[in-house]
Design an enzyme around this catalytic site. Structure first.
Site, PDB file in Angstrom:
ATOM      1  N   LEU A 363       0.924  -1.343   0.072  1.00 45.65           N
ATOM      2  CA  LEU A 363       0.049   0.112  -0.064  1.00 45.65           C
ATOM      3  C   LEU A 363       0.723   1.364  -0.058  1.00 45.65           C
ATOM      4  O   LEU A 363       0.462   2.215  -0.756  1.00 45.65           O
ATOM      5  CB  LEU A 363      -0.810  -0.206   1.329  1.00 45.65           C
ATOM      6  CG  LEU A 363      -1.768  -1.363   1.261  1.00 45.65           C
ATOM      7  CD1 LEU A 363      -2.760  -1.143   2.643  1.00 45.65           C
ATOM      8  CD2 LEU A 363      -2.583  -1.564   0.183  1.00 45.65           C
ATOM      9  N   ASP A 364       2.015   1.170   0.777  1.00 47.64           N
ATOM     10  CA  ASP A 364       2.857   2.414   0.892  1.00 47.64           C
ATOM     11  C   ASP A 364       3.391   2.596  -0.463  1.00 47.64           C
ATOM     12  O   ASP A 364       3.496   3.678  -1.129  1.00 47.64           O
ATOM     13  CB  ASP A 364       4.049   2.118   1.785  1.00 47.64           C
ATOM     14  CG  ASP A 364       3.862   2.652   3.205  1.00 47.64           C
ATOM     15  OD1 ASP A 364       3.071   3.700   3.285  1.00 47.64           O
ATOM     16  OD2 ASP A 364       4.448   2.287   4.091  1.00 47.64           O
ATOM     17  N   HIS A 365       4.097   1.418  -1.192  1.00 54.46           N
ATOM     18  CA  HIS A 365       4.741   1.731  -2.309  1.00 54.46           C
ATOM     19  C   HIS A 365       3.867   2.051  -3.604  1.00 54.46           C
ATOM     20  O   HIS A 365       4.333   3.098  -4.308  1.00 54.46           O
ATOM     21  CB  HIS A 365       5.583   0.636  -2.888  1.00 54.46           C
ATOM     22  CG  HIS A 365       6.846   0.287  -1.836  1.00 54.46           C
ATOM     23  ND1 HIS A 365       8.048   0.932  -2.470  1.00 54.46           N
ATOM     24  CD2 HIS A 365       7.243  -0.285  -0.855  1.00 54.46           C
ATOM     25  CE1 HIS A 365       8.966   0.629  -1.325  1.00 54.46           C
ATOM     26  NE2 HIS A 365       8.379   0.118  -0.505  1.00 54.46           N
TER      27      HIS A 365
END
Length: 467
Positions: A363-365
């Protein structure tokens, strides 16, 4: 061979950003490439390809030759775990987690995940629990708590906790319903301004464009790192009094200069206003409203610098009952059903599964690459249409986008590759942390290959000024 899900996701992103034609990108490889029931390879490839294609298009519109981005799915998926693939002076240097971070079972049988990598979050949760700082003590204290109630108590105290929900429970939750109505990437015109021509043709697609990067941890810094890879001048601005996760800087700091300012002071705010007046992009990833409270809301920035592209990155989105809640990738995975769904898909008892995280901080990347893509799309549109722009991405919105790509079976037999398996996908450079070995960019452009011209350095190394 092109994965049809990845191609469809890329096409939808390109059209959703209001860009004409088709994305100039060639995709190779097919899912699964990582041990997950979710299509992480397709998500990674689509997000990286959208950004790389937009950089190629921007360079073409500056007068450069047309070129097609090339993205291999395995490489893109590995880049979703880039912080894992680091060596400093030949020694492995992956990001470390705090010793009490992670999952615990509460007294009601449900699970919670604690995020304690920042010292003040760790200290605050220990105060809330009234226990010492060991996993055993935290586990005992949580046996007297109910998961959802503790999640709420922690949020009210400004701490970072998520109770594990199933996908169905998240869909029924008010915050789940609020973000379900939003696309993963929103590009909004927020003020009038005449068209801002792209800079004259240069060797690199984004050369001559300035990016103020007020982000930390992974998602926002990945956006700035990606823009730097294509030649943008990225100035990362942090504050000495705020906590940082320094283990991530050798990875996400590539290509950037880094300065510190204290926005609590008049001098710090004046310095940031001066920088913003000369910026093309104002990238910020703090909790909704935090930077705006110092006078840097998107509308104020548009008055200061007509034609600016502002970005906003949040955990749960700015809408719904959790609109201002603090959060991180691991917490959003837990709250929005991913940990439950992965556990069940891998064979756990559906009635009582222990949490199973995705094999990377997807989700971050993904959010970082989506934010970079949205930023480039907004720069292309301001050159044609004028205006000042706001680009919004949230981890929860990205989670919904990833879910929308569908599920896949038979992937749990795969393993996450070790660094020794990456070969030519690695690059080496000197840095302020030692000799760095890290993962290359997966979004390749044949005529203007992405590269980081500056080494990563410790926070505050440079002056708060444009080069």
């Amino acid at each position: 061979m092109t994965d049809p899900v990845a191609q469809g996701a890329l096409d939808a992103l390109w059209q959703g950003a209001g860009l004409p034609g088709a994305a100039p990108a060639a995709l190779t490889g097919r899912d699964p490439v990582l041990p997950s029931s979710f299509r992480l390879g397709a998500a990674a490839q689509a997000a990286v390809a959208a950004t790389s294609a937009a950089a190629a298009e921007l360079h073409r519109r500056r007068g450069g030759p047309a070129q097609q981005a090339r993205v291999a799915m395995r490489h893109a998926a590995l880049e979703f775990g880039s912080e894992r693939y680091l060596r400093l002076d030949g020694v492995a240097a992956p990001a470390r987690w705090d010793d009490i971070a992670g999952t615990y079972r509460c007294g009601d049988g449900r699970w919670v995940r604690l995020h304690t990598n920042f010292p003040h979050h760790r200290a605050g949760l220990l105060r809330l629990l009234g226990c010492e700082g060991s996993r055993e003590a935290v586990g005992r204290a949580l046996r007297d708590r109910e998961a959802f109630a503790f999640e709420q108590d922690a949020a009210e105290a400004g701490m970072c906790v998520a109770a594990m929900r199933s996908l169905a429970e998240w869909d029924a939750h008010p915050q789940g319903r609020a973000v379900a109505a939003l696309p993963p990437l929103r590009i909004e015109r927020i003020a009038e301004a005449p068209p801002t021509p792209l800079p004259p043709l240069a060797d690199r697609p984004l050369q001559g464009l300035r990016v103020l990067d007020l982000t930390r941890v992974i998602a926002g810094p990945v956006c700035g790192r990606t823009l730097a890879a294509h030649g943008a001048e990225v100035l990362h601005v942090s504050a000495a009094h705020l906590p940082s996760f320094d283990d991530l800087l050798p990875d996400t700091g590539r290509g950037k200069r880094t300065a510190t300012l204290d926005l609590r002071t008049q001098a710090g705010r004046a310095a940031l206003r001066g920088l913003a007046a000369g910026a093309d992009v104002f990238l910020q990833g703090y909790r909704p409203g935090a930077v705006a409270a110092h006078g840097f809301a998107p509308e104020a920035l548009a008055r200061l610098r007509p034609g600016i592209v502002c970005t906003s990155l949040s955990a749960y989105g700015e809408v719904g009952p959790w609109g201002g809640r603090r959060g991180f990738d691991s917490l959003v995975q837990t709250a929005s059903g991913f940990n439950h769904a992965e556990a069940v898909a891998s064979g756990a008892d559906p009635a009582d599964p222990a949490p199973r995280a995705l094999p990377c901080q997807a989700l971050d990347h993904a959010s970082g690459f989506l934010l970079a893509f949205g930023t480039l799309a907004a720069l292309l549109r301001r050159a044609e249409e004028g205006g000042s722009w706001l680009v919004r991405v949230s981890l929860a919105g990205t989670a919904g986008w990833l879910r929308g790509l569908g599920r896949i079976e038979g992937a749990f037999g795969l393993t996450v590759p070790g660094m020794e398996e990456l070969g030519e996908l690695l690059e080496r450079m000197p840095s302020g942390f030692g000799q760095l070995t890290a993962l290359r960019s997966s979004g390749q452009l044949p005529l203007t290959p992405p590269r980081w011209a500056l080494p990563p350095m410790p926070l505050g190394t440079h002056r708060a000024a444009w080069a």
